[in-house]
Enzyme design. Structure first.
Site, PDB file in Angstrom:
ATOM      1  N   TYR A   1      33.020  30.536  37.051  1.00  0.00           N
ATOM      2  CA  TYR A   1      34.450  30.627  37.369  1.00  0.00           C
ATOM      3  C   TYR A   1      34.826  32.103  37.455  1.00  0.00           C
ATOM      4  CZ  TYR A   1      39.539  30.382  36.845  1.00  0.00           C
ATOM      5  OH  TYR A   1      40.891  30.507  37.028  1.00  0.00           O
TER       6      TYR A   1
ATOM      7  N   GLU B   1      41.521  32.634  42.934  1.00  0.00           N
ATOM      8  CA  GLU B   1      40.642  31.880  42.032  1.00  0.00           C
ATOM      9  C   GLU B   1      39.460  31.336  42.809  1.00  0.00           C
ATOM     10  OE1 GLU B   1      41.685  28.659  38.730  1.00  0.00           O
ATOM     11  OE2 GLU B   1      41.549  27.744  40.723  1.00  0.00           O
TER      12      GLU B   1
END
Length: 393
Positions: A115, A203
């Site tokens: 991530y 993101e």
């Protein structure tokens, strides 16, 4: 402002962030053509502003908004099943989202998922990079169950991203050798994109490493600072109003700040703080607010009239609470707007009005002399109680 995944991929390519090859398609024929230029494994993804697409279900019964296929013909078949259909995921709610485009891209063999995000840290007033070895899942779940696996790097707004900060994050993610070099290059490109495009969030979930030693951004979410879009007309053109609440789109035309909620008492307030307080007191009084609606400090009669129309466009609304504190705002202007709006839309649900502040006497006189059927309130608490009681009657 948010954008679609295929648009994010285009930005990645522009700024040199490595991502699998792919194209957008809005017909099965285009999907087949896009797939013919790709590898032996192809992924077809529904393009909607919602997470959980892979586990979603279309209202026509077709399962999944993400499919991996082996041929261009199969890609066209999947696209045909998706396009023009409504996809329901855990983020869309029961109404779902209409799929008008799909992205066709190279499927990637994944060795490990990570991530990576850059966002504005409001507390420290600077960008922060958030990274984790636990990619491909909700970062909120990781934060709750294993917070030690989330790593933050606060970036000085004037100095920008420094080499030692890249090394810190690379080490915490367990990268070394050529993988570390690729990650460093990707992160620098991503940070440049974030700053130059006035993003409030970028993101990547997941960021992946592959068995053949590549570091790639597979999926991305962007959020841009609306106040800076005037500097980026090319990014502003990426806006897709069909992905937003039509009431919010309509409100933006009149410079109204509107957010739809699930309750049945609509609010019309001047000032964001007062609007929040109004919603809180409605809730405290046993009611449920239907919206956040801030008409701003200098609303006109036209804005008030259009605000009423937007409010009444919500079939769940059973009553309206107007709460105005006139500082810059003239209470009489609001009162005249209320009267004009009620006359135009033939209001048939309870209306509670609380005015206070600048020119309040004239505003109350305007309301009293009108033929509008309304309930007057002196305080915010009084107004909330009367609104809750009115819809219960």
């Amino acid at each position: 402002m948010n954008i679609h995944e295929y648009q994010a991929k285009e930005l990645f390519e522009k700024f040199g962030v490595p991502t699998p090859a792919g194209k957008v398609a809005d017909t099965p024929e285009q999907a087949k053509e896009a797939a013919e230029g790709l590898g032996s494994e192809i992924v077809v993804k529904a393009q909607v502003h919602a997470g959980g697409r892979g586990k979603g279900t279309f209202k026509n019964g077709f399962k999944g908004g993400v499919h991996v296929v082996g041929t261009a013909a199969e890609a066209a078949d999947i696209a045909e099943k998706m396009l023009g259909q409504t996809l329901v995921t855990h983020q869309t709610g029961e109404e779902g989202k209409l799929v008008s485009k799909v992205m066709v891209a190279d499927a990637v063999d994944i060795e490990k998922e990570y991530y990576l995000a850059i966002l504005m840290d409001r507390e420290n007033r600077c960008p922060v990079i958030v990274a984790s070895t636990e990619g491909g899942v909700n970062i909120e779940d990781v934060a709750e169950s294993t917070p030690d696996k989330i790593h933050n790097e606060i970036i000085h707004p004037l100095l920008g991203l420094q080499p030692y900060e890249i090394r810190n994050l690379s080490s915490k993610l367990g990268f070394s050798g050529d993988i570390a070099k690729q990650f460093g290059k990707l992160l620098k490109s991503l940070y440049k994109l974030f700053i130059e495009c006035d993003c409030s969030m970028v993101e990547i979930n997941p960021l992946v490493t592959t068995p053949d030693g590549q570091v790639l951004a597979l999926d991305a979410k962007f959020d841009f600072d609306d106040n800076a879009l005037y500097r980026h007309p090319d990014i502003a053109e990426l806006h897709d109003p069909t992905e937003e609440d039509p009431r919010e789109v309509e409100a933006a035309k009149y410079d109204l700040n509107y957010i739809g909620l699930d309750g049945n008492i609509a609010c019309l307030v001047n000032g964001a703080g007062l609007a929040m307080a109004t919603m809180d007191i409605i809730k405290q009084s046993g009611g449920e607010p239907a919206n956040f609606l801030d008409v701003g400090g200098g609303a006109t009669q036209e804005q008030v009239r259009n605000a009423f129309k937007i409010i009444l466009g919500d079939p769940n609304v059973k009553g309206i609470l107007v709460n105005i504190f006139g500082g810059i705002m003239d209470c009489d202007v609001i009162a005249k707007g209320i009267v004009a709006a009620c006359q135009e839309v033939d209001l048939s649900i309870p209306l509670v009005v609380r005015l206070e502040g600048n020119n309040v006497a004239a505003g109350k006189e305007t309301l009293a002399n009108s033929e509008v059927n309304l309930i007057s309130a002196d305080t915010l608490a009084d107004a909330a109680k009367k609104a809750v009681a009115a819809i219960a009657a």
